[in-house]
Motif scaffolding. Structure first.
Motif, PDB file in Angstrom:
ATOM      1  N   MET A   1       0.690  -1.110   0.099  1.00  0.00           N
ATOM      2  CA  MET A   1       0.005   0.061  -0.068  1.00  0.00           C
ATOM      3  C   MET A   1       0.813   1.373  -0.075  1.00  0.00           C
ATOM      4  O   MET A   1       0.503   2.224  -0.560  1.00  0.00           O
ATOM      5  CB  MET A   1      -0.851  -0.186   1.338  1.00  0.00           C
ATOM      6  CG  MET A   1      -1.739   1.273   1.312  1.00  0.00           C
ATOM      7  SD  MET A   1      -2.584   2.033  -0.014  1.00  0.00           S
ATOM      8  CE  MET A   1      -4.127   0.639   0.229  1.00  0.00           C
ATOM      9  N   ARG A  26      -1.440  -3.457   2.949  1.00  0.00           N
ATOM     10  CA  ARG A  26      -2.703  -2.800   3.410  1.00  0.00           C
ATOM     11  C   ARG A  26      -3.211  -3.213   4.833  1.00  0.00           C
ATOM     12  O   ARG A  26      -3.419  -4.366   5.223  1.00  0.00           O
ATOM     13  CB  ARG A  26      -3.678  -3.007   2.178  1.00  0.00           C
ATOM     14  CG  ARG A  26      -5.152  -2.363   2.269  1.00  0.00           C
ATOM     15  CD  ARG A  26      -6.047  -3.089   1.414  1.00  0.00           C
ATOM     16  NE  ARG A  26      -5.339  -2.882  -0.061  1.00  0.00           N
ATOM     17  CZ  ARG A  26      -5.404  -1.918  -0.750  1.00  0.00           C
ATOM     18  NH1 ARG A  26      -6.200  -0.702  -0.505  1.00  0.00           N
ATOM     19  NH2 ARG A  26      -4.823  -1.579  -2.258  1.00  0.00           N
ATOM     20  N   CYS A  60       2.117   5.121  -3.404  1.00  0.00           N
ATOM     21  CA  CYS A  60       0.791   4.860  -2.587  1.00  0.00           C
ATOM     22  C   CYS A  60      -0.133   4.298  -3.262  1.00  0.00           C
ATOM     23  O   CYS A  60      -0.570   4.705  -4.375  1.00  0.00           O
ATOM     24  CB  CYS A  60       0.510   5.892  -2.082  1.00  0.00           C
ATOM     25  SG  CYS A  60      -1.160   5.757  -0.815  1.00  0.00           S
ATOM     26  N   ASP A  61      -0.452   2.955  -2.986  1.00  0.00           N
ATOM     27  CA  ASP A  61      -1.400   2.243  -3.924  1.00  0.00           C
ATOM     28  C   ASP A  61      -1.129   2.069  -5.334  1.00  0.00           C
ATOM     29  O   ASP A  61      -1.819   2.202  -6.115  1.00  0.00           O
ATOM     30  CB  ASP A  61      -2.883   2.655  -3.418  1.00  0.00           C
ATOM     31  CG  ASP A  61      -3.989   1.492  -3.847  1.00  0.00           C
ATOM     32  OD1 ASP A  61      -3.732   0.430  -3.711  1.00  0.00           O
ATOM     33  OD2 ASP A  61      -5.178   1.994  -4.324  1.00  0.00           O
ATOM     34  N   LYS A 152      -6.446   6.490   2.427  1.00  0.00           N
ATOM     35  CA  LYS A 152      -6.033   5.104   2.434  1.00  0.00           C
ATOM     36  C   LYS A 152      -4.924   4.688   3.695  1.00  0.00           C
ATOM     37  O   LYS A 152      -4.704   3.531   4.054  1.00  0.00           O
ATOM     38  CB  LYS A 152      -5.582   4.519   1.214  1.00  0.00           C
ATOM     39  CG  LYS A 152      -6.862   4.746   0.210  1.00  0.00           C
ATOM     40  CD  LYS A 152      -6.347   4.327  -1.116  1.00  0.00           C
ATOM     41  CE  LYS A 152      -7.379   4.504  -2.360  1.00  0.00           C
ATOM     42  NZ  LYS A 152      -6.904   4.042  -3.590  1.00  0.00           N
TER      43      LYS A 152
END
Length: 230
Positions: A1, A26, A60-61, A152
């Motif tokens: 993540m 995550r 990020c992601d 997130k």
């Protein structure tokens, strides 16, 4: 993540971060540990775009962030609670939270009711100035403002510093709850009891470098004595 890879950073001629690697899956909480002045806050600021990198990548992601300004990183779903909170003391609690909502990405969830559910004291003090709140209440406001982004990833820099024990307990409860709901958390923390309670993994920095990492169960007394005890 969240991945920071081979991060190098300088303040003038001073080399502050040396090929630092950090990665979070995550829904996990990683506690970044180390004595004062070893580069923890600088690394968080590098991830957020508040200091310039010499080299390295931030993801990020799956999205590359290292060339984006800080505001754009917030829109890539990273919430940041800086050391010292940095709320706006002359604005009301409600106005501080509205500033967080302004930074949301398109399609983000509305956290208005959820923030007051997590921090009921903020609802009762919605029209009071941020500067009139206690330190613990200001910390709750700073976390609420970061959550307003519908992040997130939530990054917190010493959220228990100078906070009364009952608020520390509440903040820990909320971080555990958010983590169970899938939020990824990167936490710089000095209180080992708190770090062990909320974190699944740890990473230790010393003199701007990674020196140890692993599951929280592997944070041994030897590591604590070598790198954390003042």
């Amino acid at each position: 993540m969240l991945v920071a890879h081979q991060i190098e950073q300088y303040y003038g001629e001073s080399h502050t971060l040396w090929n630092v690697d950090l990665s979070l899956e995550r829904g996990e909480c990683l506690c970044l540990l180390g004595r004062n002045g070893v580069g923890k806050t600088t690394l968080l600021k590098a991830i957020m775009g508040l200091v310039r990198l010499k080299s390295g990548t931030v993801l990020c992601d799956g999205a590359k962030l290292e060339n984006l300004p800080a505001a754009a990183r917030a829109k890539n779903a990273i919430g940041y609670v800086p050391q010292g909170r940095d709320i706006f003391p002359q604005l009301t609690v409600e106005e501080n939270l509205r500033l967080g909502f302004l930074g949301r990405r398109k399609g983000a969830s509305d956290w208005s009711a959820r923030i007051f559910e997590l921090f009921p004291i903020l609802q009762s003090m919605a029209h009071r100035r941020g500067g009139d709140l206690s330190g613990g209440q200001q910390q709750q406001l700073a976390i609420g403002r970061a959550l307003a982004l519908d992040p997130k990833v939530l990054i917190l820099d010493e959220p228990t510093e100078g906070i009364q024990p009952n608020i520390v307990q509440e903040i820990g409860d909320i971080l555990l709850r958010l983590q169970r709901e899938g939020l990824t958390i990167l936490l710089v923390e000095q209180k080992l009891k708190f770090a062990r309670r909320v974190g699944q993994r740890f990473a230790i920095m010393d003199r701007g470098r990674n020196v140890a990492e692993g599951p929280m169960s592997e944070l041994t007394d030897d590591l604590v004595s070598r790198y954390l005890v003042v």
